[in-house]
Scaffold this active site. Structure first.
Site, mmCIF file in Angstrom:
data_model
loop_
_atom_site.group_PDB
_atom_site.id
_atom_site.type_symbol
_atom_site.label_atom_id
_atom_site.label_comp_id
_atom_site.label_asym_id
_atom_site.label_seq_id
_atom_site.Cartn_x
_atom_site.Cartn_y
_atom_site.Cartn_z
ATOM 1 N N GLU A 126 -0.386 3.765 1.017
ATOM 2 C CA GLU A 126 0.632 3.156 0.151
ATOM 3 C C GLU A 126 0.593 1.626 0.252
ATOM 4 O O GLU A 126 0.533 0.927 -0.751
ATOM 5 C CB GLU A 126 2.024 3.677 0.524
ATOM 6 C CG GLU A 126 3.125 3.130 -0.359
ATOM 7 C CD GLU A 126 3.069 3.701 -1.772
ATOM 8 O OE1 GLU A 126 3.367 4.895 -1.942
ATOM 9 O OE2 GLU A 126 2.714 2.960 -2.704
ATOM 10 N N ASP B 243 -0.551 -0.972 -2.749
ATOM 11 C CA ASP B 243 0.408 -1.912 -3.326
ATOM 12 C C ASP B 243 -0.078 -3.353 -3.193
ATOM 13 O O ASP B 243 -0.027 -4.128 -4.145
ATOM 14 C CB ASP B 243 1.767 -1.786 -2.617
ATOM 15 C CG ASP B 243 2.422 -0.430 -2.836
ATOM 16 O OD1 ASP B 243 1.992 0.307 -3.749
ATOM 17 O OD2 ASP B 243 3.370 -0.097 -2.095
ATOM 18 N N SER C 177 3.290 5.471 -7.747
ATOM 19 C CA SER C 177 3.127 4.492 -6.664
ATOM 20 C C SER C 177 2.139 3.415 -7.040
ATOM 21 O O SER C 177 2.226 2.286 -6.567
ATOM 22 C CB SER C 177 2.560 5.186 -5.415
ATOM 23 O OG SER C 177 3.553 5.809 -4.696
#
Ligand SMILES: *[C@@H]1O[C@H](CO)[C@@H](O)[C@H](O)[C@H]1NC(C)=O
Ligand SMILES: *[C@@H]1O[C@H](CO)[C@@H](O)[C@H](O)[C@H]1NC(C)=O
Ligand SMILES: *[C@@H]1O[C@H](CO)[C@@H](O)[C@H](O)[C@H]1NC(C)=O
Ligand SMILES: *[C@@H]1O[C@H](CO)[C@@H](O)[C@H](O)[C@H]1NC(C)=O
Ligand SMILES: *[C@@H]1O[C@H](CO)[C@@H](O)[C@H](O)[C@H]1NC(C)=O
Ligand SMILES: *[C@@H]1O[C@H](CO)[C@@H](O)[C@H](O)[C@H]1NC(C)=O
EC number: 3.4.14.10
Length: 677
Positions: free
Chosen positions: A341, A345, A594
């Site tokens: 994650e 990002d 996400s």
């Protein structure tokens, strides 16, 4: 804008370390002891009639009541005062965010927000006068920086303040001491001005079972009992889904490959936004924050591996670290579960907005973790106490009460950092995980950030769980009712869904007027639907009405909230399929909203840069502008989000609860926002 950087005074569990030696037996030798200030004599005043303010029938699980607290102990009393004007929040936000408002873009300063919502002068003076009448002299009474707490030190023996009986409580497993009472009362004329008082019933010394620190599936999360807390960083459900390993050996990336290998260049081509120009400088006043919850962490070597391939000038760059409640970028444990994650990002955000720096809000220590409220406390000092502060049963408690080397023992962060102008978060809860009051309190905070010109983005979730109507628990997603995600259902944030490139589409030779995308149906589906908690906001009313009218769903209220009076989500969508990321030393594909969210945040950051260069404000809360100008987005009309034994909702012309208004058309959006005052 100035932000209060003062830290909150820590709560009682911390001050308990300084126990008077006469209470050593009460504290059972757990903590180092020191003498506190001595005698504070309360002047005796006649007791007036009291009304029960809060009561707890029994101590929380695993806490046992011990001795009555020694009369001479001095305790730090904190009174949370009630806030004003929150009921006008929607109006206030619309006034600065609606394109036809004469106040568009005239965002509030932090001080204006604090002043508007802080307890009224009347509330402050009524409570203060009462305390002075009770013999607490004015120079002992302090008003907190955000004006929402009144604080003073008082002895346990002082019976006239709250009429409480304080006891020592002890945690059955850790032996940790805690001061509390089972009920307290306030004079009738004081009650309406007070949210709550500490220390009283609130067991902020939260103790979580050890096994909760294992990585949880969303399934497991739903079985967590109230009281165990919800550390969002360890929840699996919202993490990007991993695909295959990609070997770039000898492959030159081209736009032909975007349907199967999504890269920064593919995104720039899809949405028509520019990359880094040689000599380009970061724009002043612009900022972009990515929020990560421990134990998630990026690996510096992964960033450089990605930048070497996709963002050469960015090699060696790292995000600005704003650590909240002991947040650290841990590199000891490495796996996709820890790194995917954060790597995703940061690799995309830092590449797409380069050379604009990206701020990383790393939230929570490695032991207890944290939740959205811990983050919000970190960027807004007034939130720490708003409506009585965080929920000890849900949010991380700091200083961390656990006896563990990973536990952060520093003070809780409270308004430590200024919020960035765009904040992207790819984590979420099921709306059904939390209580409505908890969600409303947090949603109101997003309203305040919007007032200050901050754009708050949350991923809409990757539709894969449903609620069993018989038991209320989550199942494997093959039957049951739809399961909306929070904070996506909060009307004050922008919820981001996911799309993919249609099969057979070649971006290199795309004919003008061809829509290359559809709702994401590869590996994940785009979360979307209707809230069970939040009302339909005015900016969205027409879009939702049209959708129900033109595409009446065949499902009933057994499947989703079809009342037509609740908030629909997502608001917009962005490609979320086949993203190439570097994770744990390999290039791999990932999927999910996400991925969509940090990309959209990057596009909004570029639009902010455009407005700032024209001496205009940042865009702040964008929903009213987007819903009033749907043509600034590429309408997505194909694909669906099947689930719960149904075909789900379908992407349709206009807004739909799968892809929202559609994907960004950067030149049109830039033109739209730059054209506003
Ligand atoms: C905290 O942990 C250390 C090491 O495990 C132990 O020696 C100590 O007694 C513990 N303290 C408390 C208060 O439980
Ligand atoms: C209460 O006493 C402590 C310890 O002396 C002190 O640090 C704190 O500032 C006092 N609080 C107030 C509100 O006076
Ligand atoms: C890292 O892994 C070890 C072994 O599984 C575990 O005990 C430890 O708690 C982990 N650390 C973090 C920060 O998750
Ligand atoms: C999901 O649960 C249902 C009902 O318990 C069961 O019949 C089905 O086989 C499960 N499907 C999967 C893919 O696990
Ligand atoms: C649907 O929304 C309405 C309005 O907020 C609410 O009263 C109702 O409880 C919701 N339905 C369910 C099943 O939660
Ligand atoms: C923006 O404001 C600055 C300082 O007031 C001024 O120097 C500059 O010319 C302005 N730029 C534009 C595009 O209006």
């Amino acid at each position: 804008m100035t932000i209060n950087r003062q830290r909150c005074s820590s709560r009682l569990s911390a001050t308990l370390r300084n126990f008077n030696s006469s209470t050593r037996t009460h504290a059972r030798g757990q903590e180092s002891l020191a003498l506190l200030a001595a005698h504070i004599i309360a002047s005796p005043t006649p007791l007036e009639s009291r009304i029960l303010h809060e009561k707890r029938d029994k101590a929380p699980n695993l806490w046992s009541k011990r001795e009555r607290l020694d009369r001479h102990i001095i305790i730090p009393v904190r009174i949370a005062l009630t806030q004003s004007n929150v009921e006008f929040g929607y109006q206030f936000l619309e006034d600065v965010s609606h394109p036809s408002s004469s106040n568009y873009g005239k965002h509030w300063t932090f001080k204006e927000v604090v002043d508007k919502f802080k307890p009224s002068m009347k509330t402050i003076s009524v409570v203060r006068n009462w305390l002075e009448d009770e013999g607490i002299s004015g120079n002992r009474i302090k008003l907190s920086a955000g004006s929402n707490w009144i604080e003073f030190n008082a002895t346990v023996a002082d019976p006239s303040i709250l009429s409480v009986r304080y006891y020592m409580y002890e945690h059955d497993i850790s032996g940790q001491p805690h001061v509390a009472c089972s009920e307290y009362s306030l004079p009738a004329h004081i009650g309406p001005h007070v949210d709550f008082v500490t220390p009283t019933l609130h067991f902020d010394a939260k103790i979580k079972p050890r096994n909760e620190h294992k990585l949880q599936t969303r399934q497991a999360l739903s079985t967590v009992k109230p009281g165990a807390g919800h550390s969002i960083g360890n929840s699996n459900g919202w993490k990007p889904k991993l695909g295959k390993v990609v070997n770039f050996q000898g492959i030159a990336l081209t736009l032909q490959m975007c349907a199967t290998l999504m890269t920064p260049n593919c995104l720039r081509t899809l949405y028509n936004f520019p990359g880094f120009r040689l000599g380009q400088k970061p724009s002043r006043g612009s900022s972009y924050g990515i929020v990560e919850y421990s134990t998630q962490a990026y690996l510096p070597s992964d960033l450089d591996m990605f930048f070497t391939k996709f963002n050469h000038p960015g090699i060696g760059e790292r995000p600005i670290l704003d650590s909240i409640d002991g947040g650290v970028v841990q590199n000891t444990n490495q796996s996709h579960g820890y790194n995917a994650e954060s790597d995703l990002d940061l690799e995309y955000a830092m590449t797409l907005v380069y050379p604009q720096p990206v701020t990383l809000y790393q939230v929570g220590d490695l032991y207890q973790g944290a939740s959205f409220n811990n983050f919000l406390d970190g960027v807004d000092a007034s939130y720490c106490s708003y409506e009585g502060g965080d929920d000890d049963l849900q949010d991380g408690t700091y200083p961390d009460p656990y006896n563990n080397s990973l536990a952060y023992k520093g003070p809780k962060d409270c308004g430590t950092y200024e919020p960035t102008k765009v904040i992207s978060t790819s984590y979420g809860y099921n709306e059904a995980d939390l209580t409505a009051p908890y969600e409303i309190r947090q949603c109101n905070e997003y309203m305040k950030l919007g007032l200050m010109g901050v754009t708050v983005l949350y991923s809409s979730g990757d539709y894969d769980q449903c609620i069993d109507p018989a038991t209320g628990s989550y199942n494997n997603g093959t039957s049951g009712t739809f399961n909306p995600g929070f904070p996506s259902t909060c009307p004050y944030i922008t919820s981001v869904g996911a799309t993919q490139i249609k099969t057979g589409i070649d971006l290199a030779t795309l004919a003008t007027g061809t829509q290359p995308e559809m709702a994401c149906e590869t590996v994940i589906h785009s979360g979307g639907g209707f809230s069970n908690v939040f009302p339909l906001p005015a900016y969205q009313a027409n879009a939702v009405k049209e959708w129900f009218k033109n595409y009446p769903p065949t499902y009933t209220s057994d499947t989703f909230n079809n009342t037509q009076i609740t908030r629909g989500f997502p608001d917009i969508s962005v490609n979320g399929a086949n993203y190439v990321i570097a994770v744990d030393g390999q290039f791999r594909l990932v999927y999910g909203t996400s991925a969509s969210t940090p990309t959209f945040g990057s596009i909004i950051t570029l639009i902010n840069d455009g407005r700032l260069s024209k001496n205009k404000s940042t865009v702040g809360f964008i929903n009213p502008v987007l819903y009033a100008n749907p043509k600034a987005l590429n309408d997505i009309t194909e694909g669906a989000n099947p689930g719960c034994g149904t075909a789900g909702f379908s992407a349709t012309a206009g807004w739909d609860p799968v892809t929202g208004l559609g994907t960004p058309n950067y030149p049109k959006m830039l033109n739209l926002f730059e054209g506003l005052p």
